[in-house]
Design a protein around this motif. Sequence first.
Motif, short mmCIF file in Angstrom:
data_model
loop_
_atom_site.label_atom_id
_atom_site.label_comp_id
_atom_site.label_asym_id
_atom_site.label_seq_id
_atom_site.Cartn_x
_atom_site.Cartn_y
_atom_site.Cartn_z
N GLY A 115 13.49 1.23 3.35
CA GLY A 115 14.82 0.94 2.82
C GLY A 115 14.79 -0.06 1.67
N GLU A 116 15.84 -0.05 0.90
CA GLU A 116 15.92 -0.94 -0.26
C GLU A 116 15.87 -2.43 0.13
N PRO A 117 16.56 -2.84 1.22
CA PRO A 117 16.50 -4.27 1.54
C PRO A 117 15.07 -4.77 1.76
N SER A 118 14.24 -3.95 2.37
CA SER A 118 12.84 -4.36 2.56
C SER A 118 12.13 -4.48 1.22
N PHE A 119 12.41 -3.51 0.34
CA PHE A 119 11.81 -3.59 -0.99
C PHE A 119 12.23 -4.89 -1.67
N ARG A 120 13.50 -5.20 -1.59
CA ARG A 120 14.02 -6.41 -2.27
C ARG A 120 13.38 -7.67 -1.69
N ASP A 121 13.19 -7.65 -0.39
CA ASP A 121 12.58 -8.79 0.26
C ASP A 121 11.14 -8.97 -0.23
N GLY A 122 10.40 -7.87 -0.27
CA GLY A 122 9.03 -7.94 -0.76
C GLY A 122 8.99 -8.36 -2.22
N GLU A 123 9.90 -7.84 -2.98
CA GLU A 123 9.95 -8.16 -4.42
C GLU A 123 10.18 -9.67 -4.63
N ARG A 124 11.10 -10.20 -3.85
CA ARG A 124 11.40 -11.63 -3.97
C ARG A 124 10.15 -12.46 -3.68
N ARG A 125 9.43 -12.09 -2.61
CA ARG A 125 8.25 -12.88 -2.24
C ARG A 125 7.10 -12.68 -3.23
N VAL A 126 6.96 -11.48 -3.70
CA VAL A 126 5.91 -11.22 -4.69
C VAL A 126 6.16 -12.05 -5.95
N ARG A 136 0.84 -1.21 0.00
CA ARG A 136 0.00 0.00 0.00
C ARG A 136 0.86 1.25 0.00
N MET A 137 1.96 1.17 -0.69
CA MET A 137 2.87 2.31 -0.83
C MET A 137 3.49 2.24 -2.21
N THR A 138 3.95 3.40 -2.67
CA THR A 138 4.65 3.40 -3.94
C THR A 138 6.09 2.90 -3.73
N VAL A 139 6.73 2.55 -4.83
CA VAL A 139 8.13 2.10 -4.71
C VAL A 139 9.00 3.16 -4.04
N PRO A 140 8.93 4.44 -4.43
CA PRO A 140 9.75 5.42 -3.72
C PRO A 140 9.43 5.51 -2.23
N GLU A 141 8.15 5.36 -1.89
CA GLU A 141 7.80 5.40 -0.46
C GLU A 141 8.40 4.21 0.28
N ILE A 142 8.37 3.06 -0.35
CA ILE A 142 8.95 1.88 0.32
C ILE A 142 10.45 2.09 0.54
N PHE A 143 11.13 2.57 -0.51
CA PHE A 143 12.57 2.83 -0.36
C PHE A 143 12.81 3.83 0.76
N ALA A 144 12.00 4.88 0.79
CA ALA A 144 12.24 5.97 1.75
C ALA A 144 11.93 5.56 3.18
N THR A 145 10.86 4.79 3.36
CA THR A 145 10.45 4.51 4.74
C THR A 145 11.01 3.20 5.27
N ARG A 157 11.27 10.15 -18.73
CA ARG A 157 9.86 10.46 -18.99
C ARG A 157 9.01 10.44 -17.73
N ARG A 158 9.48 9.78 -16.71
CA ARG A 158 8.75 9.87 -15.44
C ARG A 158 9.73 9.70 -14.28
N ALA A 159 9.36 10.29 -13.14
CA ALA A 159 10.15 10.10 -11.92
C ALA A 159 9.66 8.81 -11.26
N GLY A 160 10.09 8.56 -10.04
CA GLY A 160 9.56 7.40 -9.33
C GLY A 160 10.49 6.21 -9.36
N ARG A 161 11.75 6.44 -9.76
CA ARG A 161 12.73 5.36 -9.70
C ARG A 161 13.79 5.78 -8.68
N PRO A 162 13.63 5.32 -7.43
CA PRO A 162 14.46 5.87 -6.35
C PRO A 162 15.95 5.72 -6.57
N LEU A 163 16.37 4.65 -7.22
CA LEU A 163 17.82 4.49 -7.43
C LEU A 163 18.37 5.62 -8.29
#
Length: 252
Positions: free
Chosen positions: A74-85, A63-72, A136-142
Amino acid sequence: MTPEPASPPDPVSATRLPPPRPVRGVVLVGLMGAGKTSVGRRLAAALATPFVDSDDEVERAARMTVPEIFATMGEPSFRDGERRVIARLLEGGPRIIATGGGAWMNDETRAAIRARGAVVVWLRAELDTLVERVSRRAGRPLLAQGNPREILAGLMEVRHPVYALADVVVDSHAGDRHETVVARIIDALAARGDVAGGAVAAAPVRDDAAGDAAADDHAADEHAADGAHETGKAGPSRPAPDTPDTPGGAAG
Ligand SMILES: Nc1ncnc2c1ncn2[C@@H]1O[C@H](COP(=O)(O)OP(=O)(O)OP(=O)(O)O)[C@@H](O)[C@H]1O
Ligand SMILES: O=C(O)C1=C[C@@H](O)[C@@H](O)[C@H](O)C1
Ligand SMILES: [Mg+2]
């Protein structure tokens, strides 16, 4: 009496030919801007197969955007969620799965994709092409951490050898239309026996030139604006935040 000239082919019955179908899942990998999402969606339409995007699904679970997940979290949590998804997305029938750019770099994700027997397609593009497309669009935290060209160049060095483990490499050059890349992918899959039946020419592929180009880059292709993530699904339906896919949530 002069014989009747032969009738031209009936365009209506031609379009009734069933589309080709993938015989296994198709996983698109590659750098940011390669076209995994925008080409993947069109590939799915051409193959009459459900489309899912792992970034969309991570956002939905969190229930968050990718930039929000990175910001709140961190990237390791995003990667963990990505792996499970991605592990979950691989469980359904054959689908076209657009991954996030870093997903294929994860050993467990690669192993899961292999274990499910999906065919992996690396969408490869040159640096200039990627730089232009990601602008063409923002939203890529890296890419927000510095100069996008330099960051993408660094990612290329690290990631290209791993993307090269894909089963198929399809180039996406500047100036190529989405449909051109879709056709290249289908040709490559057909050559491997990974699509069956149907007629590629009859597939319901939209043409960029048919007027979607303007909306394309700023709305339809950008997943935040698109609630229907899977073919046939009507709008977002988010699971509870503590589902196994939630970044930082229970292991899945
Ligand atoms: N073959 C193509 N022809 C024209 N435009 C393209 C093509 N491939 C991608 N694009 C455009 O480039 C932009 C980025 O594409 P897209 O979002 O599909 O990349 P991605 O690989 O999913 O990136 P990310 O890893 O950040 O999710 C979009 O505006 C898309 O329409
Ligand atoms: O290349 C990457 O590491 C990323 C690509 C995007 O698809 C998102 O998954 C996220 O912005 C990270
Ligand atoms: Mg994408």
